[in-house]
Design a protein around this motif. Structure first.
Motif, PDB file in Angstrom:
ATOM      1  N   CYS A  53       1.196  -0.725   0.101  1.00 13.41           N
ATOM      2  CA  CYS A  53      -0.079  -0.301   0.119  1.00 13.41           C
ATOM      3  C   CYS A  53       0.317   1.561  -0.164  1.00 13.41           C
ATOM      4  CB  CYS A  53      -0.794  -0.008   1.288  1.00 13.41           C
ATOM      5  SG  CYS A  53      -0.375   0.144   3.019  1.00 13.41           S
ATOM      6  N   MET A  54       1.554   1.270   0.410  1.00 14.26           N
ATOM      7  CA  MET A  54       2.904   2.027   0.428  1.00 14.26           C
ATOM      8  C   MET A  54       3.820   1.882  -0.629  1.00 14.26           C
ATOM      9  SD  MET A  54       6.092   3.113   3.425  1.00 14.26           S
ATOM     10  CE  MET A  54       7.547   1.587   2.563  1.00 14.26           C
ATOM     11  N   LYS A  55       4.168   0.975  -0.709  1.00 13.01           N
ATOM     12  CA  LYS A  55       5.051   1.718  -2.012  1.00 13.01           C
ATOM     13  C   LYS A  55       3.421   2.315  -3.624  1.00 13.01           C
ATOM     14  CE  LYS A  55       7.791  -2.719  -0.972  1.00 13.01           C
ATOM     15  NZ  LYS A  55       8.525  -3.685  -1.241  1.00 13.01           N
ATOM     16  N   HIS A  56       2.549   1.345  -3.666  1.00 13.68           N
ATOM     17  CA  HIS A  56       1.926   2.092  -5.008  1.00 13.68           C
ATOM     18  C   HIS A  56       0.972   3.134  -4.932  1.00 13.68           C
ATOM     19  CE1 HIS A  56       2.928  -2.495  -5.510  1.00 13.68           C
ATOM     20  NE2 HIS A  56       2.759  -2.353  -6.435  1.00 13.68           N
ATOM     21  N   GLU A  57       0.817   3.218  -3.078  1.00 12.42           N
ATOM     22  CA  GLU A  57       0.055   4.851  -3.161  1.00 12.42           C
ATOM     23  C   GLU A  57      -1.046   5.024  -3.605  1.00 12.42           C
ATOM     24  OE1 GLU A  57       2.064   8.198  -3.879  1.00 12.42           O
ATOM     25  OE2 GLU A  57       4.204   7.537  -2.590  1.00 12.42           O
ATOM     26  N   LYS A  58      -2.266   4.150  -3.218  1.00 13.38           N
ATOM     27  CA  LYS A  58      -3.207   3.876  -4.153  1.00 13.38           C
ATOM     28  C   LYS A  58      -4.923   3.370  -3.207  1.00 13.38           C
ATOM     29  CE  LYS A  58      -1.856   1.555  -8.492  1.00 13.38           C
ATOM     30  NZ  LYS A  58      -2.212   0.592  -9.053  1.00 13.38           N
ATOM     31  N   ASP A  59      -4.843   3.929  -2.197  1.00 12.25           N
ATOM     32  CA  ASP A  59      -5.529   3.816  -1.057  1.00 12.25           C
ATOM     33  C   ASP A  59      -6.211   2.378  -0.775  1.00 12.25           C
ATOM     34  OD1 ASP A  59      -4.578   6.489  -0.494  1.00 12.25           O
ATOM     35  OD2 ASP A  59      -5.984   6.994  -0.670  1.00 12.25           O
ATOM     36  N   ARG A  60      -5.138   1.520  -1.260  1.00 16.09           N
ATOM     37  CA  ARG A  60      -5.455   0.371  -1.498  1.00 16.09           C
ATOM     38  C   ARG A  60      -4.757  -0.801  -0.453  1.00 16.09           C
ATOM     39  NH1 ARG A  60      -9.972  -0.055  -4.659  1.00 16.09           N
ATOM     40  NH2 ARG A  60      -9.761  -2.841  -4.545  1.00 16.09           N
ATOM     41  N   CYS A  61      -5.809  -2.118   0.639  1.00 12.89           N
ATOM     42  CA  CYS A  61      -4.825  -3.291   0.568  1.00 12.89           C
ATOM     43  C   CYS A  61      -3.879  -3.740  -1.059  1.00 12.89           C
ATOM     44  CB  CYS A  61      -5.617  -3.592   1.789  1.00 12.89           C
ATOM     45  SG  CYS A  61      -4.690  -5.310   2.340  1.00 12.89           S
ATOM     46  N   VAL A  62      -3.648  -4.456  -0.865  1.00 11.84           N
ATOM     47  CA  VAL A  62      -2.709  -5.800  -1.770  1.00 11.84           C
ATOM     48  C   VAL A  62      -4.081  -6.754  -1.839  1.00 11.84           C
ATOM     49  CG1 VAL A  62      -0.903  -6.951  -0.276  1.00 11.84           C
ATOM     50  CG2 VAL A  62      -1.138  -6.945  -2.604  1.00 11.84           C
ATOM     51  N   PHE A  63      -4.347  -7.783  -1.056  1.00  4.87           N
ATOM     52  CA  PHE A  63      -5.482  -8.139  -0.608  1.00  4.87           C
ATOM     53  C   PHE A  63      -6.671  -7.363  -1.191  1.00  4.87           C
ATOM     54  CE2 PHE A  63      -2.807 -10.065   3.212  1.00  4.87           C
ATOM     55  CZ  PHE A  63      -2.244 -11.148   2.306  1.00  4.87           C
ATOM     56  N   ASP A  64      -7.509  -8.131  -2.476  1.00  5.68           N
ATOM     57  CA  ASP A  64      -8.650  -7.851  -2.562  1.00  5.68           C
ATOM     58  C   ASP A  64      -9.259  -8.351  -3.066  1.00  5.68           C
ATOM     59  OD1 ASP A  64      -9.491  -5.135  -3.582  1.00  5.68           O
ATOM     60  OD2 ASP A  64      -9.518  -5.709  -5.946  1.00  5.68           O
ATOM     61  N   LEU A 100      -8.683  -3.139  10.980  1.00  6.81           N
ATOM     62  CA  LEU A 100      -8.055  -2.235  11.287  1.00  6.81           C
ATOM     63  C   LEU A 100      -6.725  -2.048  11.216  1.00  6.81           C
ATOM     64  CD1 LEU A 100     -10.636  -1.089  14.435  1.00  6.81           C
ATOM     65  CD2 LEU A 100     -10.850  -0.478  11.999  1.00  6.81           C
ATOM     66  N   ASP A 101      -6.462  -2.831  11.358  1.00  2.00           N
ATOM     67  CA  ASP A 101      -4.629  -2.721  11.124  1.00  2.00           C
ATOM     68  C   ASP A 101      -4.377  -2.850   9.809  1.00  2.00           C
ATOM     69  OD1 ASP A 101      -4.439  -3.537  13.670  1.00  2.00           O
ATOM     70  OD2 ASP A 101      -3.619  -5.505  13.771  1.00  2.00           O
ATOM     71  N   ARG A 102      -5.253  -3.167   9.071  1.00  3.54           N
ATOM     72  CA  ARG A 102      -4.909  -3.324   7.395  1.00  3.54           C
ATOM     73  C   ARG A 102      -5.345  -1.638   6.786  1.00  3.54           C
ATOM     74  NH1 ARG A 102      -7.465  -8.197   4.502  1.00  3.54           N
ATOM     75  NH2 ARG A 102      -7.279  -6.633   2.197  1.00  3.54           N
ATOM     76  N   ALA A 103      -6.818  -1.869   7.651  1.00  2.62           N
ATOM     77  CA  ALA A 103      -7.488   0.438   6.870  1.00  2.62           C
ATOM     78  C   ALA A 103      -6.672   1.137   7.666  1.00  2.62           C
ATOM     79  CB  ALA A 103      -8.234   0.347   7.793  1.00  2.62           C
ATOM     80  N   GLY A 104      -6.175   1.242   8.562  1.00  2.00           N
ATOM     81  CA  GLY A 104      -5.293   1.684   9.641  1.00  2.00           C
ATOM     82  C   GLY A 104      -3.984   2.381   8.569  1.00  2.00           C
ATOM     83  N   TYR A 105      -3.351   1.105   7.900  1.00  2.00           N
ATOM     84  CA  TYR A 105      -1.600   1.264   7.647  1.00  2.00           C
ATOM     85  C   TYR A 105      -2.435   1.682   5.983  1.00  2.00           C
ATOM     86  CZ  TYR A 105       2.868  -0.467   7.078  1.00  2.00           C
ATOM     87  OH  TYR A 105       4.386  -0.534   7.243  1.00  2.00           O
ATOM     88  N   VAL A 106      -2.941   1.489   5.613  1.00  2.00           N
ATOM     89  CA  VAL A 106      -3.066   1.746   3.862  1.00  2.00           C
ATOM     90  C   VAL A 106      -3.491   3.753   4.362  1.00  2.00           C
ATOM     91  CG1 VAL A 106      -4.813   1.959   2.548  1.00  2.00           C
ATOM     92  CG2 VAL A 106      -4.415  -0.016   3.201  1.00  2.00           C
ATOM     93  N   LEU A 107      -4.404   3.830   5.529  1.00  2.00           N
ATOM     94  CA  LEU A 107      -5.123   4.767   5.832  1.00  2.00           C
ATOM     95  C   LEU A 107      -3.785   5.927   6.367  1.00  2.00           C
ATOM     96  CD1 LEU A 107      -8.275   4.779   5.779  1.00  2.00           C
ATOM     97  CD2 LEU A 107      -7.878   5.085   4.410  1.00  2.00           C
ATOM     98  N   SER A 108      -2.814   5.258   7.134  1.00  2.00           N
ATOM     99  CA  SER A 108      -1.359   6.125   7.695  1.00  2.00           C
ATOM    100  C   SER A 108      -0.470   6.874   6.760  1.00  2.00           C
ATOM    101  CB  SER A 108      -0.917   5.149   8.319  1.00  2.00           C
ATOM    102  OG  SER A 108      -0.646   4.435   8.230  1.00  2.00           O
TER     103      SER A 108
END
Length: 211
Positions: A53-64, A100-108
């Motif tokens: 999520c940090m490398k791609h900067e798409k406000d998304r988690c890798v797990f889709d 919340l961990d996944r959403a939080g990491y993306v949004l952070s």
């Protein structure tokens, strides 16, 4: 205005739902739309710290292959957020934690993504552990500089079987007051928009205790 509420309980209409619903009724009475999302029975895997999520900067988690990315989008669009969970071993339940961990990491990775949205946490518990679980949910709200309304006691309602929380008169009052205070705060923010300058957003400083 709209509030998105996440019900972490695997019981779609259990005591956590009833707690959220009491808050929602007060919000809706003030013209605020509330959407309740039930996540407790979803298969939500935890964050694996891959940094996609940090490398791609798409406000998304890798797990889709689960709804987490949809829920992240809902959080970004909402004016307010409610987090609700039952108590599992004095903490929040697993699906809620993983979400919340996944959403939080993306949004952070997006400074200010949830800043100054109004956020509230509610807990349903049989007996003990409610305060610890409530504190756990509040960690997420506080991290994102959300504005957190209060009630006249901690936001915990008691009940074991589905619906028993509706017998907890003090718990119901807490949720009613929380809903009214949340609505009031959201209205203040709406009316004050553009009239009072917001504090500048500072870039996050991250340090380690060993350097």
């Amino acid at each position: 205005m709209k509030v998105i509420a996440f019900n972490g309980s695997p019981r779609k209409k259990g005591n956590t739902y009833h707690a959220i619903e009491i808050v929602a009724q007060e919000l809706e009475a003030k013209g605020i739309e509330v959407e309740i999302v039930s996540i407790g029975k979803k298969e939500i895997r935890g964050c694996i710290a891959c940094n996609w999520c940090m490398k791609h900067e798409k406000d998304r988690c890798v797990f889709d292959n689960d709804p987490v990315n949809d829920w992240i989008s809902k959080m970004k669009k909402a004016d307010g957020i409610i987090l609700g969970s039952p108590v599992y071993f004095a903490g929040i339940n697993g699906s809620m934690k993983s979400f919340l961990d996944r959403a939080g990491y993306v949004l952070s990775r997006r400074p200010g993504a949830l800043r100054y949205k109004v956020g509230a946490a509610v807990i349903a518990v049989r007996r003990s552990g409610g305060i610890a679980a409530l504190d756990e949910l509040n960690h997420y709200l506080n991290y994102f500089e959300m504005l957190v309304p209060a009630a006249n006691y901690w936001n915990v309602i008691h009940g074991r079987r589905a619906g028993e929380a509706l017998q907890d008169e003090e718990g119901k009052q807490i949720m009613r007051i929380l809903g009214r205070n949340m609505a009031w705060l959201m209205q203040l923010l709406q009316y004050g928009e553009g009239k009072i300058e917001k504090p500048d957003l500072e870039n996050k400083i991250a340090t380690s205790f060993i350097r």
